[in-house]
Design an enzyme around this catalytic site. Structure first.
Site, mmCIF file in Angstrom:
data_model
loop_
_atom_site.group_PDB
_atom_site.id
_atom_site.type_symbol
_atom_site.label_atom_id
_atom_site.label_comp_id
_atom_site.label_asym_id
_atom_site.label_seq_id
_atom_site.Cartn_x
_atom_site.Cartn_y
_atom_site.Cartn_z
ATOM 1 N N GLU A 29 0.827 -0.926 -0.113
ATOM 2 C CA GLU A 29 -0.197 -0.118 -0.301
ATOM 3 C C GLU A 29 0.740 1.003 -0.118
ATOM 4 O O GLU A 29 1.655 1.506 1.533
ATOM 5 C CB GLU A 29 -0.484 -0.081 1.011
ATOM 6 C CG GLU A 29 -1.477 1.041 1.863
ATOM 7 C CD GLU A 29 -2.415 1.240 3.107
ATOM 8 O OE1 GLU A 29 -2.923 0.164 2.815
ATOM 9 O OE2 GLU A 29 -2.549 2.298 3.086
ATOM 10 N N ARG A 64 0.921 10.037 0.793
ATOM 11 C CA ARG A 64 2.129 11.040 2.094
ATOM 12 C C ARG A 64 3.403 11.792 1.078
ATOM 13 O O ARG A 64 3.640 13.307 1.627
ATOM 14 C CB ARG A 64 2.645 9.726 3.769
ATOM 15 C CG ARG A 64 1.611 9.542 3.888
ATOM 16 C CD ARG A 64 1.653 9.327 5.451
ATOM 17 N NE ARG A 64 1.029 7.962 5.902
ATOM 18 C CZ ARG A 64 1.243 8.024 7.217
ATOM 19 N NH1 ARG A 64 2.758 8.123 7.373
ATOM 20 N NH2 ARG A 64 0.795 7.580 7.584
ATOM 21 N N LYS A 87 -11.176 -0.502 6.858
ATOM 22 C CA LYS A 87 -9.619 -0.224 7.296
ATOM 23 C C LYS A 87 -9.910 0.354 8.944
ATOM 24 O O LYS A 87 -10.617 1.449 8.986
ATOM 25 C CB LYS A 87 -8.407 0.778 6.872
ATOM 26 C CG LYS A 87 -7.409 1.007 7.634
ATOM 27 C CD LYS A 87 -7.203 2.041 6.794
ATOM 28 C CE LYS A 87 -5.249 2.296 7.152
ATOM 29 N NZ LYS A 87 -4.521 3.272 6.158
HETATM 30 O O1 LIG Z 1 -1.148 6.766 5.512
HETATM 31 C C1 LIG Z 1 -2.292 6.072 5.694
HETATM 32 O O2 LIG Z 1 -2.730 5.848 4.919
HETATM 33 C C2 LIG Z 1 -2.922 5.792 6.767
HETATM 34 O O3 LIG Z 1 -4.093 5.437 6.891
HETATM 35 C C3 LIG Z 1 -1.577 6.011 7.830
HETATM 36 C C4 LIG Z 1 -1.349 4.470 7.828
HETATM 37 O O4 LIG Z 1 -2.352 3.522 7.597
HETATM 38 C C5 LIG Z 1 0.064 4.234 9.301
HETATM 39 O O5 LIG Z 1 -0.237 5.175 10.119
HETATM 40 C C6 LIG Z 1 0.857 2.730 9.723
HETATM 41 O O6 LIG Z 1 0.835 3.393 10.865
HETATM 42 P P1 LIG Z 1 1.819 1.934 11.117
HETATM 43 O O7 LIG Z 1 2.298 0.734 10.896
HETATM 44 O O8 LIG Z 1 1.527 2.145 12.616
HETATM 45 O O9 LIG Z 1 2.793 2.533 10.489
#
Ligand SMILES: O=C(O)C(=O)C[C@H](O)[C@H](O)COP(=O)(O)O
Length: 209
Positions: free
Chosen positions: A40, A44, A127
């Site tokens: 995925e 960002r 999600k």
């Molecule tokens: O960026 C996106 O599309 C989101 O919705 C958030 C991410 O899926 C999470 O920030 C992952 O979380 P971590 O595995 O703790 O790093």
């Protein structure tokens, strides 16, 4: 391809943040070598679209777009070859644009109200984000009681020490996380290390011998 079935079979969704699209190809190779041809790639960074394209063009990966906040980003993701679109929250506009393109929308939802809103949009999988600060596995188990037909992809604050807590819940289709693909290892070119992290994560999805 049934994307939901493919994600459920993979059980894990690496959440990728790339600052430079040149890292997409070696990262894809590392994930595949680790036994997880899934990514995925988040919007960002400005490298998202080119990175998605580099991975999708391989033809052997399940590549989605993450952090998709607008219909325009859906257009960009689909143009690059993404086969599913993940959002941190629930946006009718994003879901409807995904539907126009015929790609799976996987919006964030952690409350009963958000889940009902997702159901009203015709979705059955959400999600569960941010999982770690929204009640975690216990919250998913509680929500799956009234929402028996809903499946969850918990993401956020999940890693090797708690991923199995989520995978053990029948309503959990797959678990998302960045722990398999840490940015510092991508930046340093430690793709062998990413392969090892990925293989370890895949091993955690398998029942103990
Ligand atoms: O960026 C996106 O599309 C989101 O919705 C958030 C991410 O899926 C999470 O920030 C992952 O979380 P971590 O595995 O703790 O790093």
């Amino acid at each position: 391809m049934d994307i939901l079935a493919a994600l459920a079979e993979a059980r894990l969704v690496p959440v990728v943040v790339l600052d430079d699209a040149k890292d997409a190809a070696p990262l894809a190779e590392a994930l595949v070598a680790g036994g997880l041809p899934v990514a995925e790639v988040t919007f960002r960074t400005a490298a998202a679209q080119d990175s998605i394209r580099a991975m999708a063009d391989r033809g052997d990966m399940l590549v989605g777009a993450g952090t998709v906040l607008t219909p325009e980003q859906v257009d960009q993701a689909v143009a690059a070859g993404a086969s599913y679109v993940v959002s941190p929250g629930l946006s009718r506009a994003v879901v409807e644009r995904c539907r126009e393109h015929g790609v799976l929308a996987l919006p964030g939802a952690v409350t009963a109200t958000e889940i009902q809103a997702a159901l009203e949009l015709g979705l059955t999988t959400v999600k569960f984000f941010p999982a770690g600060t929204s009640g975690g596995a216990a919250a998913i188990s509680a929500l799956s009681a009234p929402f028996g037909g809903v499946r969850f992809v918990p993401t956020g604050g999940i890693g090797p020490t708690n991923v199995q807590d989520y995978l053990g819940i029948p309503a959990v289709a797959a678990v998302g996380g960045s722990w398999m693909v840490p940015k510092d290892r991508v930046r340093s070119g430690d793709f062998a290390g990413i392969t090892a992290l990925t293989a370890e994560a895949v091993a955690l999805t398998r029942p103990a011998a």
